[in-house]
Design a protein around this motif. Structure first.
Motif, PDB file in Angstrom:
ATOM      1  N   TRP B 309       0.829  -1.210   0.000  1.00 49.56           N
ATOM      2  CA  TRP B 309       0.000   0.000   0.000  1.00 49.56           C
ATOM      3  C   TRP B 309       0.862   1.257   0.000  1.00 49.56           C
ATOM      4  N   GLY B 310       2.061   1.151   0.590  1.00 50.34           N
ATOM      5  CA  GLY B 310       2.962   2.307   0.632  1.00 50.34           C
ATOM      6  C   GLY B 310       3.347   2.794  -0.753  1.00 50.34           C
ATOM      7  N   MET B 311       3.304   1.898  -1.739  1.00 48.82           N
ATOM      8  CA  MET B 311       3.648   2.307  -3.108  1.00 48.82           C
ATOM      9  C   MET B 311       2.460   2.951  -3.816  1.00 48.82           C
ATOM     10  N   VAL B 312       1.257   2.751  -3.247  1.00 49.56           N
ATOM     11  CA  VAL B 312       0.027   3.163  -3.922  1.00 49.56           C
ATOM     12  C   VAL B 312      -0.599   4.385  -3.239  1.00 49.56           C
ATOM     13  N   LEU B 313      -0.568   4.377  -1.908  1.00 51.36           N
ATOM     14  CA  LEU B 313      -1.308   5.394  -1.158  1.00 51.36           C
ATOM     15  C   LEU B 313      -0.363   6.455  -0.599  1.00 51.36           C
ATOM     16  N   ASP B 345      -6.891   6.547  -5.488  1.00 49.20           N
ATOM     17  CA  ASP B 345      -5.451   6.237  -5.507  1.00 49.20           C
ATOM     18  C   ASP B 345      -5.188   4.877  -6.152  1.00 49.20           C
ATOM     19  N   PHE B 346      -6.077   3.925  -5.945  1.00 47.00           N
ATOM     20  CA  PHE B 346      -5.902   2.623  -6.604  1.00 47.00           C
ATOM     21  C   PHE B 346      -6.117   2.757  -8.113  1.00 47.00           C
ATOM     22  N   ALA B 347      -7.081   3.587  -8.508  1.00 46.28           N
ATOM     23  CA  ALA B 347      -7.302   3.807  -9.948  1.00 46.28           C
ATOM     24  C   ALA B 347      -6.070   4.471 -10.572  1.00 46.28           C
ATOM     25  N   LEU B 348      -5.484   5.419  -9.838  1.00 39.03           N
ATOM     26  CA  LEU B 348      -4.274   6.093 -10.340  1.00 39.03           C
ATOM     27  C   LEU B 348      -3.107   5.118 -10.446  1.00 39.03           C
ATOM     28  N   ALA B 349      -2.950   4.274  -9.418  1.00 42.29           N
ATOM     29  CA  ALA B 349      -1.850   3.294  -9.435  1.00 42.29           C
ATOM     30  C   ALA B 349      -2.044   2.297 -10.572  1.00 42.29           C
ATOM     31  N   HIS B 350      -3.296   1.971 -10.872  1.00 33.49           N
ATOM     32  CA  HIS B 350      -3.593   1.070 -11.993  1.00 33.49           C
ATOM     33  C   HIS B 350      -3.178   1.740 -13.295  1.00 33.49           C
ATOM     34  N   HIS B 351      -3.495   3.019 -13.405  1.00 39.50           N
ATOM     35  CA  HIS B 351      -3.145   3.784 -14.607  1.00 39.50           C
ATOM     36  C   HIS B 351      -1.622   3.900 -14.758  1.00 39.50           C
ATOM     37  N   LEU B 352      -0.933   4.183 -13.654  1.00 39.60           N
ATOM     38  CA  LEU B 352       0.519   4.401 -13.702  1.00 39.60           C
ATOM     39  C   LEU B 352       1.298   3.092 -13.657  1.00 39.60           C
ATOM     40  N   ARG B 353       0.596   1.975 -13.511  1.00 42.37           N
ATOM     41  CA  ARG B 353       1.229   0.641 -13.386  1.00 42.37           C
ATOM     42  C   ARG B 353       2.276   0.648 -12.283  1.00 42.37           C
ATOM     43  N   THR B 354       1.905   1.227 -11.150  1.00 44.30           N
ATOM     44  CA  THR B 354       2.852   1.310 -10.029  1.00 44.30           C
ATOM     45  C   THR B 354       3.345  -0.079  -9.626  1.00 44.30           C
ATOM     46  N   ILE B 355       2.426  -1.038  -9.524  1.00 46.83           N
ATOM     47  CA  ILE B 355       2.822  -2.442  -9.319  1.00 46.83           C
ATOM     48  C   ILE B 355       1.979  -3.291 -10.270  1.00 46.83           C
TER      49      ILE B 355
END
Lengths: 234, 417
Positions: B309-313, B345-355
């Motif tokens: 979660w630290g990478m996403v939130l 934030d999860f939608a953004l991480a999905h878009h940015l392919r954070t993980i």
């Protein structure tokens, strides 16, 4: 007698000077090669650092889960490590080129041996890199899956799987480098067995919870419901 | 999904099926009496309309006194699911996504004016509910008809928590069930989606046959309405196995956000869609949720998934979550603005392919279970009206937080405390 001593000294000096003159170009070539390689290494390291910074290499490495290098050397960012690695490689190549300039049979053999070992080093590095990526991926998969199944020892399972893959990758890399293969095999067997035993204990503790949950489930529920389309629950 | 031929034997009056005005796939298991109700209702439609209905076993399930060629006068043909190209070798019911793809292909082949998928069971089926649902796309006007179910307070929670308010805030249309699963679609809309080659277009354009319908209809300025259908019977929820549901539902939804980014970033306010039919009160039956078990899952997630979660939130959200996890069970309540931030934030991480995207969506499970626990505790003694108002407030929180999503979507490097 004085004449003989004078001749011997003259001949010895001539021999020394002739010998020195014959290796002088080699020494000059070695110095030039080292100086040029240092300059080249500095330029390439600078370029690599700028290129990697513009690509946000550090963030990408963290995102891909390859942070082991920074864990081992926390003062250095991955960009610095790569840049320094390139610099060291270039200087090493410069030294080898310089040594080879002596044209001595021994140095040629040395250079050939070292260059022959380079593919093993690259292979070992590749194995470590891929092993690290796979270890991170499996570790995350296990952690998330175990947490979603309410396992209390999820983190232990995840760390166990991660080290299982890393130990395997390190053993393969050392095997590739042909370093103490007997000891590596023994150490690998002990470590691998130890991790598997730890995981088995962790799964044993969790299986109690799993068993309780499966017994608590509605016995009337058809087993086919478990594999039905999740969209039907939307 | 190929539909090579629609069998002659099931066609009305022995003719080969080369054309139909309406194609309906009923992707749920109905007993003969329920089928009779649906078929009876369809006969109420104009007799000049040629209708093809796909059922599990085709005509085999029809009651004896209800043949497809009945004297009702409507041109009705009944075909089995397999005729649509649906794979019946796996689970007892076909996948809804595959059902949509098949019905699009069949509708295109038969040059249908509209198509419809029925994938849910209603608590009280009336003879005309299917025809009432389809009518708006047959008569000129609407391109997409979505169901408006009478909500039981502890059912369909993923739709209430994320799908409906997120689609509402993004696309500006207040649709209660944008992902159906029952939807009636006009020719204009399904042609817009599948074009000439359904398989190629769906693959290349990353269009999900179910999740993309409402966004495409709204962004394409097509007319959307919803029809009151009463209460729906949900399959029993397995709260310990929610992660695959999140992946199946949120994955396509977040992908659609990428496809339609230009559209939703322009939307500033939301508008209601046309509501047809009479609202039906939900049934009195209220399911039970083991809130303590869901809270345990949430607390376990907060304890063990910090690294992911630290990478996403952002740090502020992580701090809030840690504070929530320390609360006693009876004090636990997830604030709307925190939940909205988490989803965005999860939608953004999905878009940015954070993980890895699968890891990302599965790691959201404890957070969703935390929201469910909070919601279940909050509405435990509330009546249907209060629950609707509560979900209305959540939808407004999604609308209010949209500026954060737009800003982070456009400038992901902007400081985010």
């Amino acid at each position: 007698m004085w004449e003989q001593a004078k001749n011997a000294l003259t001949q010895s000096t001539e021999r020394f000077l002739t010998k020195f003159a014959s290796i002088l170009p080699g020494i000059v070539a070695l110095i030039v090669a080292i100086v040029v390689s240092i300059v080249l290494a500095w330029i390439l390291a600078l370029l690599a650092r700028r290129l990697l910074s513009s690509m946000r290499f550090d963030e990408r490495m963290a995102r891909w889960g390859i942070s082991s290098a920074t864990e081992w050397s926390p003062m250095n960012k991955p960009t610095d490590l790569v840049a320094r690695g390139i610099a060291v490689l270039i200087v090493l190549m410069g030294v080898l080129i310089g040594v080879a300039a002596f044209d001595a049979e021994l140095t040629t053999l040395l250079v050939r041996t070292i260059f022959g070992y380079v593919p093993n080093i690259l292979g070992a590095l590749l194995v470590l890199l891929v092993g690290n990526i796979i270890a991170r991926f499996f570790s995350r998969s296990v952690l998330i899956g175990a947490v979603n199944m309410n396992f209390q020892y999820a983190r232990l399972l995840s760390v166990g799987v991660k080290w299982l893959v890393i130990v395997l990758a390190v053993a393969m890399a050392l095997e590739d480098l042909r370093i103490a293969s007997g000891i590596v095999e023994l150490a690998f067997g002990i470590l691998f067995g130890g991790i598997v035993l730890t995981l088995a204990v962790a799964i044993g503790f969790n299986s109690k919870e799993l068993l309780t949950k499966s017994l608590e489930r509605d016995p009337k529920k058809d087993s086919t419901e478990a594999i039905e389309d999740p969209l039907r629950q939307l | 999904m190929e539909v090579d031929s629609i069998p002659k034997t099931t066609a009305t009056k022995g003719e080969e099926l080369e054309h139909a005005d309406l194609v309906i796939a009923i992707l749920t298991e109905l007993c003969p009496e329920e089928i009779a109700v649906v078929i009876g209702g369809l006969r109420g439609l104009s007799s000049s309309i040629r209708i093809v209905v796909a059922l599990k076993d085709g005509t085999a399930l029809l009651p004896q006194n209800n043949s497809a060629n009945g004297e009702g006068g409507s041109n009705l043909a009944i075909i089995p699911w397999t005729a649509l190209g649906l794979d019946m070798s796996g689970p007892p019911l076909p996948s809804i996504s595959a059902g949509y793809q098949s019905i699009f292909a069949a509708s295109l082949k038969l040059e249908a004016q509209a198509c419809c998928v029925i994938a849910s069971n209603l608590e009280n089926e009336t003879p005309h509910w299917v025809s009432r649902f389809i009518q708006p796309v047959l008569e000129p006007g609407f391109d997409l008809v979505a169901p408006h179910f009478a909500r039981n307070k502890l059912e369909g929670l993923l739709n209430s928590a994320i799908v409906s308010p997120l689609c509402r805030s993004l696309y500006g249309s207040r649709i209660q069930n944008p992902m159906g699963p029952d939807l009636a679609i006009s020719r204009r809309l399904f042609q817009h989606i599948v074009g000439a080659d359904p398989n190629a277009r769906l693959k290349n354009r990353r269009i999900h046959p179910l999740a993309s319908l409402a966004p495409i209809a709204v962004c394409g300025n097509l007319k959307v309405c919803q029809v009151h259908l009463g209460a729906r019977r949900y399959p029993p929820a397995d709260w310990m196995n929610v992660s695959s549901l999140l992946v199946e539902v949120l994955g396509p939804l977040f992908l659609d956000m990428e496809t339609n980014a230009a559209c939703w970033q322009r939307v500033r306010r939301t508008v209601p869609v046309a509501d047809l039919g009479e609202p039906v009160p939900p049934s009195a039956t209220v399911g039970a949720i083991d809130v303590d078990r869901l809270l345990n899952s949430f607390q376990l997630g907060v304890r063990d998934l910090q690294e992911i979660w630290g990478m996403v939130l952002p740090p502020a959200s992580l701090f809030e979550l840690r504070k929530l996890a320390r609360l006693r069970s009876e004090q636990f309540q997830m604030p709307d603005d925190l939940w909205v931030r988490l989803v965005y934030d999860f939608a953004l991480a999905h878009h940015l392919r954070t993980i890895n995207r699968d890891h990302l969506l599965r790691s959201m499970t404890p957070l969703y279970l935390g929201w469910v626990a909070s919601h279940a505790r909050e509405v435990a003694n509330a009546d249907a009206g209060s629950v609707e108002k509560r979900l209305g407030r959540l939808a407004i929180a999604f609308e209010t937080g949209k500026s954060y999503l737009v800003s982070q979507w456009r400038w992901p490097d902007r400081f985010n405390p």
